[in-house]
Scaffold this motif. Structure first.
Motif, PDB file in Angstrom:
ATOM      1  N   CYS A   1       4.187  11.826   3.973  1.00 41.21           N
ATOM      2  CA  CYS A   1       3.315  12.042   5.141  1.00 41.21           C
ATOM      3  C   CYS A   1       1.849  11.840   4.768  1.00 41.21           C
ATOM      4  CB  CYS A   1       3.523  13.442   5.721  1.00 41.21           C
ATOM      5  SG  CYS A   1       5.127  13.647   6.498  1.00 41.21           S
ATOM      6  N   LEU A   2       1.457  12.328   3.608  1.00 39.73           N
ATOM      7  CA  LEU A   2       0.078  12.177   3.172  1.00 39.73           C
ATOM      8  C   LEU A   2      -0.253  10.700   2.946  1.00 39.73           C
ATOM      9  CD1 LEU A   2      -2.019  14.499   1.209  1.00 39.73           C
ATOM     10  CD2 LEU A   2      -1.903  12.205   0.269  1.00 39.73           C
ATOM     11  N   VAL A   3       0.661   9.957   2.354  1.00 42.49           N
ATOM     12  CA  VAL A   3       0.440   8.527   2.133  1.00 42.49           C
ATOM     13  C   VAL A   3       0.330   7.795   3.472  1.00 42.49           C
ATOM     14  CG1 VAL A   3       1.453   6.397   1.191  1.00 42.49           C
ATOM     15  CG2 VAL A   3       1.531   8.524  -0.143  1.00 42.49           C
ATOM     16  N   GLU A   4       1.219   8.124   4.403  1.00 40.53           N
ATOM     17  CA  GLU A   4       1.163   7.504   5.726  1.00 40.53           C
ATOM     18  C   GLU A   4      -0.148   7.843   6.432  1.00 40.53           C
ATOM     19  OE1 GLU A   4       4.746   8.897   7.613  1.00 40.53           O
ATOM     20  OE2 GLU A   4       6.012   7.596   6.385  1.00 40.53           O
ATOM     21  N   ASP A   5      -0.571   9.103   6.326  1.00 44.82           N
ATOM     22  CA  ASP A   5      -1.848   9.503   6.915  1.00 44.82           C
ATOM     23  C   ASP A   5      -3.007   8.742   6.287  1.00 44.82           C
ATOM     24  OD1 ASP A   5      -0.596  11.300   8.580  1.00 44.82           O
ATOM     25  OD2 ASP A   5      -1.111  13.081   7.390  1.00 44.82           O
ATOM     26  N   ALA A   6      -2.959   8.580   4.978  1.00 48.40           N
ATOM     27  CA  ALA A   6      -4.034   7.868   4.278  1.00 48.40           C
ATOM     28  C   ALA A   6      -4.111   6.422   4.747  1.00 48.40           C
ATOM     29  CB  ALA A   6      -3.818   7.939   2.770  1.00 48.40           C
ATOM     30  N   ILE A   7      -2.960   5.762   4.876  1.00 51.26           N
ATOM     31  CA  ILE A   7      -2.942   4.371   5.344  1.00 51.26           C
ATOM     32  C   ILE A   7      -3.436   4.296   6.786  1.00 51.26           C
ATOM     33  CG2 ILE A   7      -1.442   2.400   5.900  1.00 51.26           C
ATOM     34  CD1 ILE A   7       0.267   3.246   3.430  1.00 51.26           C
ATOM     35  N   HIS A   8      -2.996   5.231   7.609  1.00 55.13           N
ATOM     36  CA  HIS A   8      -3.456   5.265   8.997  1.00 55.13           C
ATOM     37  C   HIS A   8      -4.973   5.447   9.066  1.00 55.13           C
ATOM     38  CE1 HIS A   8      -4.525   7.410  12.734  1.00 55.13           C
ATOM     39  NE2 HIS A   8      -3.746   6.485  13.288  1.00 55.13           N
ATOM     40  N   ASP A   9      -5.487   6.402   8.309  1.00 55.60           N
ATOM     41  CA  ASP A   9      -6.933   6.648   8.293  1.00 55.60           C
ATOM     42  C   ASP A   9      -7.701   5.400   7.864  1.00 55.60           C
ATOM     43  OD1 ASP A   9      -6.341   9.235   9.014  1.00 55.60           O
ATOM     44  OD2 ASP A   9      -6.874  10.119   7.064  1.00 55.60           O
ATOM     45  N   LEU A  10      -7.166   4.698   6.868  1.00 57.92           N
ATOM     46  CA  LEU A  10      -7.827   3.474   6.411  1.00 57.92           C
ATOM     47  C   LEU A  10      -7.846   2.416   7.506  1.00 57.92           C
ATOM     48  CD1 LEU A  10      -6.503   3.047   2.771  1.00 57.92           C
ATOM     49  CD2 LEU A  10      -8.764   3.802   3.495  1.00 57.92           C
TER      50      LEU A  10
ATOM     51  N   MET B   1       0.839  -1.202   0.000  1.00 56.34           N
ATOM     52  CA  MET B   1       0.000   0.000   0.000  1.00 56.34           C
ATOM     53  C   MET B   1       0.875   1.253   0.000  1.00 56.34           C
ATOM     54  SD  MET B   1      -3.027  -1.119   2.655  1.00 56.34           S
ATOM     55  CE  MET B   1      -3.724   0.512   2.734  1.00 56.34           C
ATOM     56  N   TYR B   2       1.927   1.232   0.783  1.00 56.41           N
ATOM     57  CA  TYR B   2       2.820   2.391   0.869  1.00 56.41           C
ATOM     58  C   TYR B   2       3.494   2.644  -0.475  1.00 56.41           C
ATOM     59  CZ  TYR B   2       6.355   5.561   2.754  1.00 56.41           C
ATOM     60  OH  TYR B   2       7.158   6.654   2.999  1.00 56.41           O
ATOM     61  N   ARG B   3       4.005   1.590  -1.092  1.00 51.97           N
ATOM     62  CA  ARG B   3       4.662   1.720  -2.390  1.00 51.97           C
ATOM     63  C   ARG B   3       3.683   2.232  -3.456  1.00 51.97           C
ATOM     64  NH1 ARG B   3       6.750  -3.643  -3.910  1.00 51.97           N
ATOM     65  NH2 ARG B   3       4.842  -3.825  -5.086  1.00 51.97           N
ATOM     66  N   TYR B   4       2.479   1.686  -3.462  1.00 50.26           N
ATOM     67  CA  TYR B   4       1.464   2.131  -4.419  1.00 50.26           C
ATOM     68  C   TYR B   4       1.064   3.574  -4.123  1.00 50.26           C
ATOM     69  CZ  TYR B   4      -2.843   2.048  -7.190  1.00 50.26           C
ATOM     70  OH  TYR B   4      -3.836   2.325  -8.096  1.00 50.26           O
ATOM     71  N   GLY B   5       0.906   3.901  -2.858  1.00 46.32           N
ATOM     72  CA  GLY B   5       0.550   5.263  -2.469  1.00 46.32           C
ATOM     73  C   GLY B   5       1.596   6.280  -2.888  1.00 46.32           C
ATOM     74  N   LEU B   6       2.874   5.929  -2.741  1.00 48.09           N
ATOM     75  CA  LEU B   6       3.942   6.845  -3.155  1.00 48.09           C
ATOM     76  C   LEU B   6       3.983   7.035  -4.665  1.00 48.09           C
ATOM     77  CD1 LEU B   6       6.923   5.964  -0.786  1.00 48.09           C
ATOM     78  CD2 LEU B   6       5.460   7.998  -0.757  1.00 48.09           C
ATOM     79  N   ALA B   7       3.538   6.047  -5.401  1.00 45.46           N
ATOM     80  CA  ALA B   7       3.467   6.214  -6.854  1.00 45.46           C
ATOM     81  C   ALA B   7       2.341   7.179  -7.220  1.00 45.46           C
ATOM     82  CB  ALA B   7       3.238   4.867  -7.528  1.00 45.46           C
ATOM     83  N   LEU B   8       1.299   7.187  -6.409  1.00 44.38           N
ATOM     84  CA  LEU B   8       0.169   8.081  -6.668  1.00 44.38           C
ATOM     85  C   LEU B   8       0.432   9.488  -6.172  1.00 44.38           C
ATOM     86  CD1 LEU B   8      -2.734   5.701  -5.575  1.00 44.38           C
ATOM     87  CD2 LEU B   8      -1.997   6.207  -7.915  1.00 44.38           C
ATOM     88  N   CYS B   9       1.224   9.593  -5.104  1.00 38.95           N
ATOM     89  CA  CYS B   9       1.454  10.887  -4.454  1.00 38.95           C
ATOM     90  C   CYS B   9       2.851  10.863  -3.828  1.00 38.95           C
ATOM     91  CB  CYS B   9       0.388  11.102  -3.389  1.00 38.95           C
ATOM     92  SG  CYS B   9       0.666  12.504  -2.321  1.00 38.95           S
ATOM     93  N   ALA B  10       3.664  11.827  -4.154  1.00 40.87           N
ATOM     94  CA  ALA B  10       5.042  11.851  -3.658  1.00 40.87           C
ATOM     95  C   ALA B  10       5.149  12.278  -2.191  1.00 40.87           C
ATOM     96  CB  ALA B  10       5.896  12.778  -4.515  1.00 40.87           C
ATOM     97  N   ASP B  11       4.067  12.758  -1.613  1.00 42.15           N
ATOM     98  CA  ASP B  11       4.060  13.231  -0.230  1.00 42.15           C
ATOM     99  C   ASP B  11       3.972  12.039   0.731  1.00 42.15           C
ATOM    100  OD1 ASP B  11       3.499  14.312   2.273  1.00 42.15           O
ATOM    101  OD2 ASP B  11       2.166  15.860   1.481  1.00 42.15           O
TER     102      ASP B  11
END
Length: 184
Positions: free
Chosen positions: A40-49, A28-38
């Motif tokens: 912190c935002l990716v980590e927040d998104a995973i945490h929220d999920l 999820m983190y790797r895919y999230g970073l491909a979608l968004c370079a931020d």
């Protein structure tokens, strides 16, 4: 590793989240970073999920494929967070899927020999000519090994469109490779 629905039901809330997190967080983190370079935002998104899944784990039970459900949820969560932060993106040409190119693992096998290094450069050149949607499709199909119907759900297009796009990409790569194969 695929998590079975019975395992989810029998697990306590913390065990459930731990199991989901340990199984899918890196992907999820790797895919999230491909979608968004931020990061912190990716980590927040995973945490929220994870928090949402703790509260509403029945939603996960209805998913045919847990990984697809998580990736799709992450994609939408990142979009929502970007929109809320005034940096809305629809994952267009600025999205960097180069880290997700499905040939990267194969490419590392060719590094030892000079001829193989040339092939690597050719593959990189061919992948750079693909658009973001084509790269995402190859990543989901080859790296994540998802079937066409689940890719269609992830990319929000119908199954036939995914198959057509896939066939066009493969034909384009074959044609490009055949054109450049004479170099080797």
């Amino acid at each position: 590793m695929d998590i079975k629905h019975d395992d989810i039901y029998q697990a306590d809330t913390n065990g459930f989240l731990t199991s989901i997190y340990n199984t899918f967080a890196k992907d999820m983190y790797r895919y999230g970073l491909a979608l968004c370079a931020d990061e912190c935002l990716v980590e927040d998104a995973i945490h929220d999920l994870m928090v949402d899944f703790c509260r509403h784990r029945d939603n996960l039970l209805n998913a045919r494929n847990v990984k697809v459900y998580l990736f799709q949820a992450l994609r939408y969560r990142i979009l929502l967070l970007q929109k809320n932060n005034g940096m809305y993106s629809n994952f267009d040409e600025e999205t960097d899927f180069s880290a997700l190119d499905p040939v990267q693992d194969v490419e590392t096998l060719y590094i030892e020999e000079e001829e193989e290094s040339d092939k690597k450069m050719l593959v990189e050149m061919m992948m750079s000519r693909l658009n973001i949607r084509q790269k995402e499709l190859l990543y989901l199909r080859f790296t994540e090994a998802l079937p066409f119907d689940e890719i269609a759900a992830m990319m929000n297009i119908n199954r036939q469109s995914v198959q057509n796009l896939f066939q066009r990409v493969i034909n384009k790569l074959k044609k490009e490779f055949a054109k450049n194969e004479k170099v080797f």
